[in-house]
Every structure is written in structure tokens, then in C-alpha cells.
Design a protein around this motif. Sequence first.
Motif, PDB file in Angstrom:
ATOM      1  N   GLU A  48      -6.623  26.348  -1.419  1.00  9.85           N
ATOM      2  CA  GLU A  48      -5.257  26.384  -0.907  1.00  9.85           C
ATOM      3  C   GLU A  48      -5.265  26.447   0.622  1.00  9.85           C
ATOM      4  O   GLU A  48      -4.507  25.741   1.290  1.00  9.85           O
ATOM      5  CB  GLU A  48      -4.503  27.580  -1.482  1.00  9.85           C
ATOM      6  N   GLN A  49      -6.111  27.302   1.188  1.00 11.64           N
ATOM      7  CA  GLN A  49      -6.176  27.422   2.640  1.00 11.64           C
ATOM      8  C   GLN A  49      -6.700  26.134   3.262  1.00 11.64           C
ATOM      9  O   GLN A  49      -6.239  25.720   4.342  1.00 11.64           O
ATOM     10  CB  GLN A  49      -7.064  28.601   3.045  1.00 11.64           C
ATOM     11  N   ALA A  50      -7.645  25.481   2.598  1.00 14.12           N
ATOM     12  CA  ALA A  50      -8.178  24.216   3.119  1.00 14.12           C
ATOM     13  C   ALA A  50      -7.091  23.140   3.151  1.00 14.12           C
ATOM     14  O   ALA A  50      -7.044  22.318   4.071  1.00 14.12           O
ATOM     15  CB  ALA A  50      -9.358  23.760   2.271  1.00 14.12           C
ATOM     16  N   LEU A  51      -6.211  23.138   2.165  1.00 15.02           N
ATOM     17  CA  LEU A  51      -5.089  22.197   2.181  1.00 15.02           C
ATOM     18  C   LEU A  51      -4.134  22.513   3.326  1.00 15.02           C
ATOM     19  O   LEU A  51      -3.650  21.610   4.015  1.00 15.02           O
ATOM     20  CB  LEU A  51      -4.338  22.259   0.850  1.00 15.02           C
ATOM     21  N   LEU A  52      -3.860  23.792   3.547  1.00 13.43           N
ATOM     22  CA  LEU A  52      -2.972  24.196   4.637  1.00 13.43           C
ATOM     23  C   LEU A  52      -3.558  23.844   5.999  1.00 13.43           C
ATOM     24  O   LEU A  52      -2.828  23.528   6.939  1.00 13.43           O
ATOM     25  CB  LEU A  52      -2.703  25.703   4.563  1.00 13.43           C
ATOM     26  N   ASP A  53      -4.899  23.887   6.102  1.00 11.36           N
ATOM     27  CA  ASP A  53      -5.583  23.591   7.362  1.00 11.36           C
ATOM     28  C   ASP A  53      -5.922  22.108   7.500  1.00 11.36           C
ATOM     29  O   ASP A  53      -6.645  21.725   8.427  1.00 11.36           O
ATOM     30  CB  ASP A  53      -6.870  24.419   7.472  1.00 11.36           C
ATOM     31  N   ASN A  54      -5.437  21.284   6.572  1.00 21.01           N
ATOM     32  CA  ASN A  54      -5.688  19.842   6.594  1.00 21.01           C
ATOM     33  C   ASN A  54      -7.180  19.515   6.519  1.00 21.01           C
ATOM     34  O   ASN A  54      -7.659  18.537   7.106  1.00 21.01           O
ATOM     35  CB  ASN A  54      -5.077  19.192   7.846  1.00 21.01           C
ATOM     36  N   GLU A  55      -7.922  20.329   5.800  1.00 17.02           N
ATOM     37  CA  GLU A  55      -9.334  20.049   5.575  1.00 17.02           C
ATOM     38  C   GLU A  55      -9.548  19.317   4.256  1.00 17.02           C
ATOM     39  O   GLU A  55     -10.654  18.846   3.970  1.00 17.02           O
ATOM     40  CB  GLU A  55     -10.131  21.353   5.587  1.00 17.02           C
ATOM     41  N   LEU A  56      -8.507  19.244   3.432  1.00 14.97           N
ATOM     42  CA  LEU A  56      -8.555  18.517   2.169  1.00 14.97           C
ATOM     43  C   LEU A  56      -7.298  17.660   2.042  1.00 14.97           C
ATOM     44  O   LEU A  56      -6.238  18.018   2.558  1.00 14.97           O
ATOM     45  CB  LEU A  56      -8.619  19.484   0.978  1.00 14.97           C
ATOM     46  N   ASP A  57      -7.431  16.539   1.339  1.00  9.47           N
ATOM     47  CA  ASP A  57      -6.279  15.683   1.056  1.00  9.47           C
ATOM     48  C   ASP A  57      -5.638  16.040  -0.286  1.00  9.47           C
ATOM     49  O   ASP A  57      -4.433  15.844  -0.472  1.00  9.47           O
ATOM     50  CB  ASP A  57      -6.717  14.215   1.018  1.00  9.47           C
ATOM     51  N   LEU A  58      -6.439  16.555  -1.200  1.00 10.76           N
ATOM     52  CA  LEU A  58      -5.981  16.813  -2.562  1.00 10.76           C
ATOM     53  C   LEU A  58      -6.888  17.856  -3.183  1.00 10.76           C
ATOM     54  O   LEU A  58      -8.078  17.912  -2.866  1.00 10.76           O
ATOM     55  CB  LEU A  58      -6.028  15.511  -3.378  1.00 10.76           C
ATOM     56  N   ALA A  59      -6.344  18.679  -4.073  1.00 11.55           N
ATOM     57  CA  ALA A  59      -7.172  19.675  -4.756  1.00 11.55           C
ATOM     58  C   ALA A  59      -6.746  19.798  -6.214  1.00 11.55           C
ATOM     59  O   ALA A  59      -5.567  19.648  -6.542  1.00 11.55           O
ATOM     60  CB  ALA A  59      -7.093  21.035  -4.065  1.00 11.55           C
ATOM     61  N   LEU A  60      -7.727  20.077  -7.078  1.00  9.51           N
ATOM     62  CA  LEU A  60      -7.500  20.341  -8.494  1.00  9.51           C
ATOM     63  C   LEU A  60      -7.770  21.825  -8.703  1.00  9.51           C
ATOM     64  O   LEU A  60      -8.901  22.294  -8.521  1.00  9.51           O
ATOM     65  CB  LEU A  60      -8.450  19.516  -9.369  1.00  9.51           C
ATOM     66  N   ILE A  61      -6.719  22.569  -9.068  1.00 12.78           N
ATOM     67  CA  ILE A  61      -6.816  24.024  -9.105  1.00 12.78           C
ATOM     68  C   ILE A  61      -6.281  24.538 -10.431  1.00 12.78           C
ATOM     69  O   ILE A  61      -5.198  24.146 -10.863  1.00 12.78           O
ATOM     70  CB  ILE A  61      -6.015  24.656  -7.946  1.00 12.78           C
ATOM     71  N   ARG A  93      -3.728  28.771 -19.408  1.00 14.90           N
ATOM     72  CA  ARG A  93      -3.357  28.630 -17.994  1.00 14.90           C
ATOM     73  C   ARG A  93      -3.212  27.156 -17.665  1.00 14.90           C
ATOM     74  O   ARG A  93      -3.841  26.305 -18.287  1.00 14.90           O
ATOM     75  CB  ARG A  93      -4.382  29.297 -17.070  1.00 14.90           C
ATOM     76  N   LYS A  94      -2.379  26.858 -16.701  1.00 14.08           N
ATOM     77  CA  LYS A  94      -2.145  25.483 -16.289  1.00 14.08           C
ATOM     78  C   LYS A  94      -3.108  25.092 -15.168  1.00 14.08           C
ATOM     79  O   LYS A  94      -3.555  25.940 -14.399  1.00 14.08           O
ATOM     80  CB  LYS A  94      -0.697  25.300 -15.819  1.00 14.08           C
ATOM     81  N   CYS A  95      -3.392  23.806 -15.100  1.00 14.01           N
ATOM     82  CA  CYS A  95      -4.189  23.255 -14.014  1.00 14.01           C
ATOM     83  C   CYS A  95      -3.291  22.321 -13.199  1.00 14.01           C
ATOM     84  O   CYS A  95      -2.454  21.606 -13.760  1.00 14.01           O
ATOM     85  CB  CYS A  95      -5.390  22.488 -14.557  1.00 14.01           C
ATOM     86  N   TYR A  96      -3.486  22.335 -11.877  1.00 11.82           N
ATOM     87  CA  TYR A  96      -2.552  21.645 -10.991  1.00 11.82           C
ATOM     88  C   TYR A  96      -3.256  20.646 -10.075  1.00 11.82           C
ATOM     89  O   TYR A  96      -4.394  20.873  -9.633  1.00 11.82           O
ATOM     90  CB  TYR A  96      -1.819  22.664 -10.115  1.00 11.82           C
ATOM     91  N   LEU A  97      -2.544  19.551  -9.793  1.00 12.00           N
ATOM     92  CA  LEU A  97      -2.883  18.653  -8.699  1.00 12.00           C
ATOM     93  C   LEU A  97      -2.078  19.144  -7.494  1.00 12.00           C
ATOM     94  O   LEU A  97      -0.852  19.198  -7.550  1.00 12.00           O
ATOM     95  CB  LEU A  97      -2.502  17.213  -9.037  1.00 12.00           C
ATOM     96  N   VAL A  98      -2.764  19.497  -6.400  1.00  9.20           N
ATOM     97  CA  VAL A  98      -2.098  20.190  -5.298  1.00  9.20           C
ATOM     98  C   VAL A  98      -2.330  19.440  -3.984  1.00  9.20           C
ATOM     99  O   VAL A  98      -3.448  18.993  -3.700  1.00  9.20           O
ATOM    100  CB  VAL A  98      -2.628  21.638  -5.161  1.00  9.20           C
ATOM    101  N   ARG A  99      -1.280  19.319  -3.192  1.00 10.88           N
ATOM    102  CA  ARG A  99      -1.379  18.740  -1.856  1.00 10.88           C
ATOM    103  C   ARG A  99      -0.341  19.398  -0.954  1.00 10.88           C
ATOM    104  O   ARG A  99       0.585  20.064  -1.428  1.00 10.88           O
ATOM    105  CB  ARG A  99      -1.173  17.223  -1.885  1.00 10.88           C
ATOM    106  N   HIS A 100      -0.493  19.209   0.344  1.00 10.90           N
ATOM    107  CA  HIS A 100       0.465  19.789   1.292  1.00 10.90           C
ATOM    108  C   HIS A 100       1.770  19.009   1.235  1.00 10.90           C
ATOM    109  O   HIS A 100       1.778  17.781   1.094  1.00 10.90           O
ATOM    110  CB  HIS A 100      -0.109  19.751   2.714  1.00 10.90           C
ATOM    111  N   GLU A 101       2.870  19.732   1.358  1.00 11.98           N
ATOM    112  CA  GLU A 101       4.184  19.088   1.259  1.00 11.98           C
ATOM    113  C   GLU A 101       4.437  18.085   2.382  1.00 11.98           C
ATOM    114  O   GLU A 101       5.232  17.152   2.229  1.00 11.98           O
ATOM    115  CB  GLU A 101       5.290  20.149   1.276  1.00 11.98           C
ATOM    116  N   ASN A 102       3.763  18.257   3.528  1.00  8.95           N
ATOM    117  CA  ASN A 102       3.932  17.338   4.651  1.00  8.95           C
ATOM    118  C   ASN A 102       2.824  16.299   4.742  1.00  8.95           C
ATOM    119  O   ASN A 102       2.789  15.515   5.695  1.00  8.95           O
ATOM    120  CB  ASN A 102       3.991  18.114   5.976  1.00  8.95           C
ATOM    121  N   LYS A 103       1.940  16.312   3.766  1.00  9.12           N
ATOM    122  CA  LYS A 103       0.807  15.381   3.777  1.00  9.12           C
ATOM    123  C   LYS A 103       1.226  14.049   3.171  1.00  9.12           C
ATOM    124  O   LYS A 103       1.733  13.998   2.052  1.00  9.12           O
ATOM    125  CB  LYS A 103      -0.353  15.973   2.969  1.00  9.12           C
TER     126      LYS A 103
END
Length: 300
Positions: free
Chosen positions: A131-144, A264-274
Motif C-alpha cells: 500500500e505504501q509503495a503504491l502511495l509513493d509511486n513505486e508500484l503501478d499495481l498490486a494484488l493484495i 477474505r477478499k483479494c483486491y487489485l489495487v492502484r492509486h486513485e490518481n495513477k
Amino acid sequence: MTIRHLRIFIAVYQQQNMTRAARELHMTQPTVTRAIQELEDYYGVRLFERINRRLSITEGGRRLYAQAVHIVDSLELLEKELKNWDEVGVLRIGATPTLASTLLPQVLSDFEARHPNLRVRSTVYSGTYLEQALLDNELDLALIEGGIRAEHLLAESFLEDRLILLLPPDDPRRNAAALSLRDLAGSRFLMYESGSMDRSYLEHAFVRQGIPLEIAMESVSTHAIVQAVHMGLGVSFLPESLVRYSVESGFVTTRAVYDQQFERKCYLVRHENKYLTGSAAEVMDLCRRAAANIQPLTLP
């Protein structure tokens, strides 16, 4: 103020050290220091406090960082589009350990076969880190897997997973008509390390019912825990997707727990401004398709 100033500021903010930031940027420390001073003069505000040779981020610095990351990201996006980056660049994907061990390898194999010139860089870590890596623009997409806590992230549920009870193959409870959590009271539990999402999920479930947990082993290794259950050293709850073969082969056995599903659910996650590039959108679609083909175990 220029994009160069913002890039230097972002590096100093993330490193919290002028020397390390200069090394990362391949610049001299005086150049980095001068750029920060120019930014502070431009905005008329302190971005960092310098106390005993240590940098402390100010509120002004935190506010600038939130905008600077996305300004620089927007410029990088423009450069990608002009250079056809979506076919020859780097796609940065993160995944939590369970998803990285099960679903992600097939998705990346299919994707890279279609785009041989596009490099994919994968990061496997905890959900909080991703999550922090997405906020810091170190990732484009994450599976969490599990809940998403950070603000400014878009999360799409694409898969449901569950923790299932693992018993030794000769455990007498394998023949029980049904089990509850209280039927497991007094068992020796073999668990992931403290602080892991799965461990926390289990601990909260047992605490809610007032059932003590006797922890006989902690491990970061799913394989080690499954082996220990097989040898009769205790019982465990592990992600179904990681232990499916061990259950189907009879190496360990399982029973449904009727009063706690551990889903539990699994999510495709990205930054809202990305900006969602075509390659990232394609990976997301491949994840959805792979998830749709997964059939859950039928628990006895």
C-alpha cells in the motif's frame, strides 16, 4: 521551480537524508542541498527541519510531497506515451505472498508471452508495505489479500480466498460430523509469524470467542507448517490456495469449521490518481480471468 527540483525533493523526502538522496540521484550533496533551499525560498516555507544533522519533515514538506509525487508521475506518463513506453518499458507489480505463490506466476507468464519487450518487475511483500509503495509511486499495481487501509487507493475485489483447518491425516477429529472453534481449544497451533495478516485474522477470531491459543510453532514457511501438521505436531489454518494439493493428496486432512468461515477478499489495487496504462489494464483482466477459473475445495 522545475521538475528537477521536485525529483530532488522526493528523493530527500523518501531517504530523509541529503547524502543518500544525492547518491541515489547521482548528484553531489551541495547540488541537492541547494535545490531544497531554492524550493523553500520559492514557497516561503520550511520543508525540512535540520536538527543535530538530522532531517525532520515539516507539515509543509508532507503537503508538497503528496502533490509532487503525482506531478512527477504525470510527467513520466507523458514521456511513456511519447516513447511508446507501454510496449518497451517497465511495469511494476506487487503481490502479497499467497497471491505471488499461486495466481501471479501464471498471469505474468501469459502477459510476458504477449509483450516480450515489456519488462515486468515484481515485488512480493506484506499488504501494508505494498500500500505504501503504491502511495509513493513505486508500484503501478498490486494484488493484495485482506482489507485495504490506506486512503487514495482504488481497490477492486477480484477473488475470494479462505483459511482452512489443517489436521494430521490420522487426527480423530477428521471424522467428526462438524467442528466449531471450541472443538479446537487445547490444540497445539502451528502458525505464521507474528504480525502477518493471516496470523492476526486468526488471533482476532479466537479472541472474540474467548478461546486461548496455544502456539507450538511459528514459521514464515507454509511448507514447514504443512510438514509439521503431517507429522502430528499440531493443527493449523492456512490459505486454501497454498495447501490445496496437500489436502487433495491426503498428506494432511481438513474439516469445515461451521461457526467461522475465515473468508477474505483479494483486491487489485492502484492509486486513485495513477493513470491506468493499457498494459496494467491487461494484467488486471488476466487476474480476473485466472480468478474465475479457480474452484474452491469442497470441505468435508
